[in-house]
Design a protein around this motif. Structure first.
Motif, PDB file in Angstrom:
ATOM      1  N   ASN A   1       1.336   1.934 -10.313  1.00 41.91           N
ATOM      2  CA  ASN A   1       1.099   3.299  -9.841  1.00 41.91           C
ATOM      3  C   ASN A   1       2.375   4.080  -9.545  1.00 41.91           C
ATOM      4  O   ASN A   1       2.298   5.253  -9.143  1.00 41.91           O
TER       5      ASN A   1
ATOM      6  N   GLN B   1      -1.648   9.779  -2.346  1.00 34.14           N
ATOM      7  CA  GLN B   1      -2.671  10.572  -1.656  1.00 34.14           C
ATOM      8  C   GLN B   1      -2.035  11.703  -0.858  1.00 34.14           C
ATOM      9  O   GLN B   1      -2.535  12.837  -0.873  1.00 34.14           O
TER      10      GLN B   1
ATOM     11  N   GLU C   1       0.204   3.816  -3.112  1.00 35.79           N
ATOM     12  CA  GLU C   1      -1.136   4.414  -3.098  1.00 35.79           C
ATOM     13  C   GLU C   1      -1.257   5.484  -2.019  1.00 35.79           C
ATOM     14  O   GLU C   1      -1.781   6.579  -2.269  1.00 35.79           O
TER      15      GLU C   1
ATOM     16  N   SER D   1       0.811  -1.223   0.000  1.00 33.75           N
ATOM     17  CA  SER D   1       0.000   0.000   0.000  1.00 33.75           C
ATOM     18  C   SER D   1       0.842   1.271   0.000  1.00 33.75           C
ATOM     19  O   SER D   1       0.292   2.379  -0.018  1.00 33.75           O
TER      20      SER D   1
END
Length: 318
Positions: A100, A78, A74, A71
């Motif tokens: 990503n 943010q 991601e 994670s």
């Protein structure tokens, strides 16, 4: 120290350590964890912290990404989108193939945030002295070196379900090579090629590997560097040795980790305050991921793998 508020995303083993360090520095922290009780328990032993239970991303000055590595990217995106400076614990991701990663680098550049890759051994005082000794011998190049790291996994993650810990899932290869490959790069030069052996004895009952050994070709002279990692040492060990061209040898062994994480954390906070970009940056994290990917492929195929440098395209270096 100037007033800042820091969010910590992930309150497990390393997140709790960062929170305590920041608390001792007098910095307010906002804690978030998928396990609300774990975050609450941590906040309860700190002096200047509270638990975030909102839906949107917490509004702070900077963010420590201490969540499971799958994670990391991601969450960092943010944070950067909210113009928060970002510190990401190693590894940057599970693989350079994370779809990503390109978005992360584009967002960091667009928003102008400070971003740092966690590599705490670069802040170990005696390892820095060892590096200075190597630098003083540049006319007498390293021809062989070894880095050996290990810790008995049940002791390392005592007090938790160690068989399901992040370390158990990542395996010794990703967990420890993420440090050791960076250290080899930092001490000895660019890593040109790699071959490796990776194994799971089955004795620990974990999903990831428990022993991993890589042989690197490093620097302009293709020095041989052996990097070993395992989950079997009765006491935590990190040892480096280097043999120079004329036969001299230099050795370093970690006696204590005291002050290492504190120095690294303070380094990042100072950069947040002064708007200074740092090393190792996230590009270094991407480079190390590519080397780990190549090492795993080498172990699967029984081959040598050259490091192609795809990380440079990803981060916009070429």
């Amino acid at each position: 120290m100037s007033w800042v508020i820091i969010s910590i995303i992930g309150c497990g083993h390393i997140g709790a350590k960062r929170a305590r360090i920041l608390d001792n520095m007098g910095i307010q922290t906002v804690l978030y964890d998928r396990d609300f009780g774990r975050a609450s328990n941590l906040a309860g032993v700190l002096n200047n912290s509270y638990v975030y239970n909102g839906v949107s991303f917490p509004q702070t000055d900077a963010c420590f990404v201490c969540s499971p590595p799958e994670s990391h990217v991601e969450i960092a995106i943010q944070a950067a989108e909210h113009v928060q400076d970002v510190f990401i614990e190693k590894p940057l991701a599970l693989s350079l193939r994370d779809p990503n990663l390109k978005t992360l680098f584009e967002t960091i550049q667009k928003k102008g945030v400070v971003a740092m890759m966690g590599q705490s051994y670069r802040h170990h005082p005696s390892l820095n002295e060892f590096r200075k000794q190597l630098d003083a011998q540049r006319k007498n190049p390293v021809v062989f070196a070894s880095l050996s790291a290990g810790h008995y996994l049940p002791d390392w993650h005592a007090g938790e379900n160690w068989r399901m810990s992040e370390s158990a899932r990542m395996g010794a290869s990703l967990e420890m090579w993420a440090h050791s490959f960076d250290t080899a790069n930092w001490l000895f030069g660019e890593i040109n090629a790699v071959t490796a052996l990776i194994g799971n004895s089955g004795e620990l009952g974990i999903p990831g590997d428990d022993v991993a050994t890589a042989l690197l070709r490093v620097g302009h002279n293709d020095a041989h560097v052996v990097v070993h990692a395992d989950y079997w040492r009765s006491e935590k060990e990190y040892r480096v040795s280097a043999t120079l061209a004329v036969g001299d040898a230099l050795e370093w062994q970690m006696e204590s980790v005291d002050g290492m994480l504190e120095a690294e954390t303070a380094h990042f906070i100072k950069a947040v305050q002064t708007r200074t970009q740092l090393q190792p940056d996230l590009a270094q994290g991407a480079k190390i991921l590519e080397i780990i990917d190549c090492a795993k492929l080498a172990a699967q195929t029984g081959t040598w793998q050259k490091i192609p440098g795809e990380w440079k395209k990803l981060v916009g270096r070429i």
